[in-house]
Design an enzyme around this catalytic site. Structure first.
Site, mmCIF file in Angstrom:
data_model
loop_
_atom_site.group_PDB
_atom_site.id
_atom_site.type_symbol
_atom_site.label_atom_id
_atom_site.label_comp_id
_atom_site.label_asym_id
_atom_site.label_seq_id
_atom_site.Cartn_x
_atom_site.Cartn_y
_atom_site.Cartn_z
ATOM 1 N N SER A 112 97.900 28.184 57.365
ATOM 2 C CA SER A 112 96.710 27.799 56.608
ATOM 3 C C SER A 112 96.057 29.016 55.967
ATOM 4 O O SER A 112 95.546 28.927 54.856
ATOM 5 C CB SER A 112 95.712 27.064 57.497
ATOM 6 O OG SER A 112 95.356 27.870 58.590
ATOM 7 N N SER A 113 96.099 30.182 56.633
ATOM 8 C CA SER A 113 95.415 31.321 56.028
ATOM 9 C C SER A 113 96.172 31.829 54.799
ATOM 10 O O SER A 113 95.555 32.225 53.811
ATOM 11 C CB SER A 113 95.165 32.446 57.032
ATOM 12 O OG SER A 113 96.338 32.768 57.687
ATOM 13 N N ALA A 115 98.034 29.890 52.830
ATOM 14 C CA ALA A 115 97.860 28.881 51.778
ATOM 15 C C ALA A 115 96.479 28.998 51.139
ATOM 16 O O ALA A 115 96.341 28.926 49.917
ATOM 17 C CB ALA A 115 98.075 27.484 52.352
ATOM 18 N N ASP A 156 105.007 34.070 54.056
ATOM 19 C CA ASP A 156 104.193 32.855 53.929
ATOM 20 C C ASP A 156 103.472 32.811 52.578
ATOM 21 O O ASP A 156 103.328 31.745 51.965
ATOM 22 C CB ASP A 156 103.206 32.737 55.105
ATOM 23 C CG ASP A 156 102.526 34.058 55.457
ATOM 24 O OD1 ASP A 156 102.775 35.075 54.764
ATOM 25 O OD2 ASP A 156 101.746 34.085 56.410
#
Ligand code: MEV
Length: 326
Positions: A112-113, A115, A156
């Protein structure tokens, strides 16, 4: 002049090559159809205003002057640092209001971080009418992550930017899109939240203590990744499963697996998965299994029995995109 822009970016799953990728070896990562959206609006004040309820932060305000200076809440560190770095390079008159909205829990380890960092960066760059290549967007995001966290391969971020399924060498030295169809994956969440930097440091320590062993493991992982790239492009899922098992065996030697991960891996394989491994840093978060469609239900049921939670995800989705610009 644009007043408000929103952009969304997908989460990710590491398919092969975690940990070794930090030391220069390749990995294979795919995106998942769980997106985070960041909306950025000019606010006419010298203030950075952020609302990120899904990341656990209702309202956060800071004057532009103080950006990056005091303690930053964990949830916003990347965004705040990125914004500061951006303003150092592209000074602007006034501040912004940022709102984020997530389609997935930050617990799953879908990144999530990364993204949110990528979604925010894209919205910011668009708001000010700048033209950034994917590589430039990566550099902006990766700079902020390194400033805050000090470690990370950036795989990521690359996934969130380029989208699809990627063969990746850090830091975005090689980013190659793999031609793969629908990935027959089952994703299992252990219920345990893992802290990536802690696990990365553990592996670093192990490497200092047992250099030869760890380098041998990394070499083995690199071989798995090279073979996996070809195998998944051919859609040979039986061999891909075997390579997952091999990758997991190597990760065990790095001592990053956990009881919960092993339980899920075992349950999935008993129920007919073609292979399975942890995905990400280890210690918890998620595992993945290659599963033929006809066995999916059975695998999910068995994983459930040992305390896991099968997550419905589609892999290989589009990278960051602008959702709205006004
Ligand atoms: C974590 O999801 C994967 C690691 O390789 C860390 C990284 O590449 O930044 C352990």
């Amino acid at each position: 002049m644009k007043k408000r822009v929103s952009a969304s970016a997908p989460g990710k799953l590491m398919l092969f090559g975690e940990h070794a990728v930090i030391y220069g070896d390749p990995c294979i990562v795919t995106t998942v159809d769980q997106r985070i959206r960041a909306e950025v609006e000019r606010n006419g004040e010298d203030v950075f205003h952020l609302e990120a309820p899904d990341l656990g932060l209702e309202v956060y305000k800071k004057s532009i002057e103080d950006l990056g200076s005091e303690e930053m809440p964990k949830e916003v560190r990347f965004i705040e640092r990125l914004y500061k770095n951006f303003l150092d390079k592209y000074p602007q008159d006034k501040g912004i209001i940022v709102e984020t909205k997530s389609e997935f829990s930050s617990s799953f380890g879908f990144g999530s971080s990364s993204a949110v960092t990528v979604g925010f960066a894209k919205a910011l760059v668009e708001l000010y009418g700048l033209e950034f290549s994917k590589g430039e967007l990566f550099d902006l995001c990766y700079g902020a992550v390194l400033d805050v966290q000090g470690v990370g391969s950036g795989f990521d971020l690359a996934a969130a930017i380029w989208g699809g399924t990627l063969y990746y060498v850090s830091p975005a030295k090689v980013v190659e899109k793999l031609e793969v169809g629908k990935l027959p994956l089952v994703v299992g969440y252990t219920g345990v939240k893992a802290d990536t930097p802690t696990l990365v440091r553990m592996v670093r320590r192990l490497k200092e203590e047992r250099q030869e062993m760890v380098e041998g493991v990394f070499g083995g992982i690199a071989e798995v990744v090279e073979e996996a790239g070809e195998v998944i492009e051919k859609g040979d899922w039986e061999r891909a499963g075997g390579l997952m098992d091999k990758n997991q065996e190597l990760l065990r030697k790095l001592q990053v697996s956990s009881v919960e991960l092993e339980d899920l891996i075992e349950a999935s394989e008993k129920a007919g998965a073609l292979g399975a491994k942890l995905s990400g840093a280890g210690g918890g978060d998620c595992m993945i299994a290659v599963v033929e469609e006809k066995k999916r239900g059975e695998v999910e049921k068995e994983m459930d029995k040992v305390g896991g939670r099968a997550l419905e995800v589609e892999a290989g989705v589009e990278g960051v995109r602008v959702e709205e610009a006004k």
